[in-house]
Design a protein around this motif. Sequence first.
Motif, PDB file in Angstrom:
ATOM      1  N   GLY A 280       0.818  -1.210   0.000  1.00 45.52           N
ATOM      2  CA  GLY A 280       0.000   0.000   0.000  1.00 45.52           C
ATOM      3  C   GLY A 280       0.842   1.246   0.000  1.00 45.52           C
ATOM      4  O   GLY A 280       2.023   1.242  -0.389  1.00 45.52           O
ATOM      5  N   LYS A 281       0.231   2.330   0.457  1.00 49.27           N
ATOM      6  CA  LYS A 281       0.898   3.628   0.478  1.00 49.27           C
ATOM      7  C   LYS A 281       1.005   4.097   1.928  1.00 49.27           C
ATOM      8  O   LYS A 281       0.063   3.963   2.705  1.00 49.27           O
ATOM      9  CB  LYS A 281       0.089   4.632  -0.346  1.00 49.27           C
ATOM     10  CG  LYS A 281       0.765   5.990  -0.531  1.00 49.27           C
ATOM     11  CD  LYS A 281      -0.036   6.870  -1.459  1.00 49.27           C
ATOM     12  CE  LYS A 281      -0.007   6.300  -2.874  1.00 49.27           C
ATOM     13  NZ  LYS A 281      -0.676   7.217  -3.827  1.00 49.27           N
ATOM     14  N   LEU A 282       2.165   4.628   2.304  1.00 51.01           N
ATOM     15  CA  LEU A 282       2.371   5.148   3.649  1.00 51.01           C
ATOM     16  C   LEU A 282       1.703   6.503   3.779  1.00 51.01           C
ATOM     17  O   LEU A 282       2.023   7.430   3.028  1.00 51.01           O
ATOM     18  CB  LEU A 282       3.867   5.268   3.952  1.00 51.01           C
ATOM     19  CG  LEU A 282       4.248   5.731   5.366  1.00 51.01           C
ATOM     20  CD1 LEU A 282       3.832   4.697   6.407  1.00 51.01           C
ATOM     21  CD2 LEU A 282       5.757   5.981   5.466  1.00 51.01           C
ATOM     22  N   VAL A 283       0.762   6.613   4.724  1.00 53.02           N
ATOM     23  CA  VAL A 283       0.038   7.871   4.920  1.00 53.02           C
ATOM     24  C   VAL A 283       0.113   8.273   6.385  1.00 53.02           C
ATOM     25  O   VAL A 283       0.340   7.442   7.269  1.00 53.02           O
ATOM     26  CB  VAL A 283      -1.436   7.733   4.483  1.00 53.02           C
ATOM     27  CG1 VAL A 283      -1.526   7.449   2.996  1.00 53.02           C
ATOM     28  CG2 VAL A 283      -2.142   6.646   5.283  1.00 53.02           C
ATOM     29  N   PHE A 284      -0.090   9.586   6.626  1.00 54.26           N
ATOM     30  CA  PHE A 284      -0.048  10.131   7.979  1.00 54.26           C
ATOM     31  C   PHE A 284      -1.354  10.878   8.236  1.00 54.26           C
ATOM     32  O   PHE A 284      -1.648  11.886   7.587  1.00 54.26           O
ATOM     33  CB  PHE A 284       1.141  11.084   8.120  1.00 54.26           C
ATOM     34  CG  PHE A 284       1.318  11.633   9.504  1.00 54.26           C
ATOM     35  CD1 PHE A 284       1.771  10.843  10.544  1.00 54.26           C
ATOM     36  CD2 PHE A 284       1.012  12.968   9.769  1.00 54.26           C
ATOM     37  CE1 PHE A 284       1.942  11.365  11.815  1.00 54.26           C
ATOM     38  CE2 PHE A 284       1.168  13.499  11.034  1.00 54.26           C
ATOM     39  CZ  PHE A 284       1.638  12.689  12.068  1.00 54.26           C
TER      40      PHE A 284
ATOM     41  N   GLY B  28      -3.815   0.318   1.782  1.00 51.60           N
ATOM     42  CA  GLY B  28      -3.836  -0.602   0.650  1.00 51.60           C
ATOM     43  C   GLY B  28      -5.256  -1.080   0.420  1.00 51.60           C
ATOM     44  O   GLY B  28      -6.182  -0.271   0.283  1.00 51.60           O
ATOM     45  N   ASP B  29      -5.450  -2.404   0.380  1.00 55.57           N
ATOM     46  CA  ASP B  29      -6.803  -2.937   0.289  1.00 55.57           C
ATOM     47  C   ASP B  29      -7.609  -2.535   1.517  1.00 55.57           C
ATOM     48  O   ASP B  29      -8.828  -2.445   1.484  1.00 55.57           O
ATOM     49  CB  ASP B  29      -6.767  -4.460   0.161  1.00 55.57           C
ATOM     50  CG  ASP B  29      -6.100  -4.898  -1.141  1.00 55.57           C
ATOM     51  OD1 ASP B  29      -6.116  -4.097  -2.092  1.00 55.57           O
ATOM     52  OD2 ASP B  29      -5.556  -6.019  -1.177  1.00 55.57           O
ATOM     53  N   GLU B  30      -6.890  -2.322   2.605  1.00 52.68           N
ATOM     54  CA  GLU B  30      -7.481  -1.801   3.842  1.00 52.68           C
ATOM     55  C   GLU B  30      -6.458  -0.875   4.480  1.00 52.68           C
ATOM     56  O   GLU B  30      -5.285  -0.872   4.111  1.00 52.68           O
ATOM     57  CB  GLU B  30      -7.843  -2.946   4.794  1.00 52.68           C
ATOM     58  CG  GLU B  30      -6.673  -3.857   5.128  1.00 52.68           C
ATOM     59  CD  GLU B  30      -7.062  -4.981   6.062  1.00 52.68           C
ATOM     60  OE1 GLU B  30      -7.902  -4.728   6.949  1.00 52.68           O
ATOM     61  OE2 GLU B  30      -6.539  -6.089   5.905  1.00 52.68           O
ATOM     62  N   LYS B  31      -6.901  -0.065   5.441  1.00 52.51           N
ATOM     63  CA  LYS B  31      -5.997   0.874   6.105  1.00 52.51           C
ATOM     64  C   LYS B  31      -5.529   0.247   7.419  1.00 52.51           C
ATOM     65  O   LYS B  31      -6.338  -0.019   8.309  1.00 52.51           O
ATOM     66  CB  LYS B  31      -6.705   2.203   6.362  1.00 52.51           C
ATOM     67  CG  LYS B  31      -5.760   3.290   6.875  1.00 52.51           C
ATOM     68  CD  LYS B  31      -6.475   4.607   7.083  1.00 52.51           C
ATOM     69  CE  LYS B  31      -6.823   5.243   5.732  1.00 52.51           C
ATOM     70  NZ  LYS B  31      -7.397   6.598   5.921  1.00 52.51           N
ATOM     71  N   VAL B  32      -4.218   0.009   7.515  1.00 50.80           N
ATOM     72  CA  VAL B  32      -3.635  -0.652   8.695  1.00 50.80           C
ATOM     73  C   VAL B  32      -2.690   0.310   9.390  1.00 50.80           C
ATOM     74  O   VAL B  32      -1.800   0.898   8.746  1.00 50.80           O
ATOM     75  CB  VAL B  32      -2.878  -1.936   8.291  1.00 50.80           C
ATOM     76  CG1 VAL B  32      -2.247  -2.585   9.518  1.00 50.80           C
ATOM     77  CG2 VAL B  32      -3.809  -2.911   7.582  1.00 50.80           C
ATOM     78  N   GLU B  33      -2.892   0.483  10.689  1.00 48.91           N
ATOM     79  CA  GLU B  33      -2.026   1.382  11.465  1.00 48.91           C
ATOM     80  C   GLU B  33      -0.658   0.751  11.688  1.00 48.91           C
ATOM     81  O   GLU B  33      -0.533  -0.458  11.936  1.00 48.91           O
ATOM     82  CB  GLU B  33      -2.668   1.696  12.813  1.00 48.91           C
ATOM     83  CG  GLU B  33      -1.851   2.660  13.669  1.00 48.91           C
ATOM     84  CD  GLU B  33      -2.461   2.892  15.044  1.00 48.91           C
ATOM     85  OE1 GLU B  33      -1.788   3.530  15.878  1.00 48.91           O
ATOM     86  OE2 GLU B  33      -3.598   2.437  15.277  1.00 48.91           O
ATOM     87  N   VAL B  34       0.379   1.560  11.624  1.00 46.67           N
ATOM     88  CA  VAL B  34       1.733   1.116  11.945  1.00 46.67           C
ATOM     89  C   VAL B  34       1.887   1.211  13.462  1.00 46.67           C
ATOM     90  O   VAL B  34       1.978   2.309  14.025  1.00 46.67           O
ATOM     91  CB  VAL B  34       2.792   1.989  11.240  1.00 46.67           C
ATOM     92  CG1 VAL B  34       4.198   1.488  11.595  1.00 46.67           C
ATOM     93  CG2 VAL B  34       2.580   1.974   9.736  1.00 46.67           C
TER      94      VAL B  34
END
Length: 321
Positions: free
Chosen positions: A63-67, A76-82
């Motif tokens: 996916g793409k790294l977002v803040f 990506g297919d879903e939003k996963v927290e780091v």
Amino acid sequence: MAKRKSLAENKTVGHFIALLFFVAVGYFFYAAAANMNYVWKWNSVPKYFAYEETISLEATIDGKLVFEDNKYFIDGDEKVEVKNLDSSFLFDYEVNEDVYEGDVIASKSEMRAGPVLSGLWITLKISFFAMILTLIIGIIVALMKLSSMIFLQDIATVYITIVRGTPLLVQIFLFYFIVANIFELERMVAGILSLGIFFGAYMAEILRGAIQSIDKGQLEAAKSLGISNFQAMRYIILPQAFKRALPTLVGETIALVKDSSLVSVISITDLTKVGKEIVANTFSPFETWIVIALLYLCITSILSLIGHKIEKRMEAKGGMS
């Protein structure tokens, strides 16, 4: 004055001869080591004490790294927290940059205590608690040995005879595989109890001899003043007995610290067990065991120094009184 000067000169000469002897011994070992077909790895020794560990956070999905909302996500297919992220981490990717599963997103370095420090802490902990147990057992058994009750004397005599007549290593094995299994004791507890019981027998005989060396007239005088046997033993006899037995007690404490290395046979990760593991992983036996030996030497030297200071302080108090 001339005699004092002569003694000082003889002392200086004696120290110089001793220094020459140690230099010669050191050179002999150096020459012997130089002729060995062995590659010394002293540069790895600092890592035994402390090392730098790199902690990495990997992407769990593509996916793409977002803040967003002061948090980092992989969208990506879903939003996963780091997760497990803090300000000390350094990012290898920019925000809105594409990442793939397994990529290292961020990393940081931390100093960790090396195996030797962990083993040293275990050795000190075992020795401390075993010494407390040794003193308790030693005092109780010594008083039982000096008791007027025959059955107490017999119990103390049999205990001392059996414990002093069998090797500590055998006792550790028997205690761990039989007694510890029956009562479901942890390895650490089993090791401490084994050491305490073993050295308690020696401590009992040391204290018994010290107590018997005190003039019996002191106990009789205490009785004539209306002081009970317990009070006389606690405030009059035992303090003097400990003072007389102090050098031997320090010696037993040092022996306990050294013999605590035997608990490694029941897989307690003390200094000796750590040394074995380092040798197995690095194939550096000489450097490892020299370091381990020096650490034991440091512990015993500190104990010896403390014992000498306590002894001098007690002598000074005795002289003043």
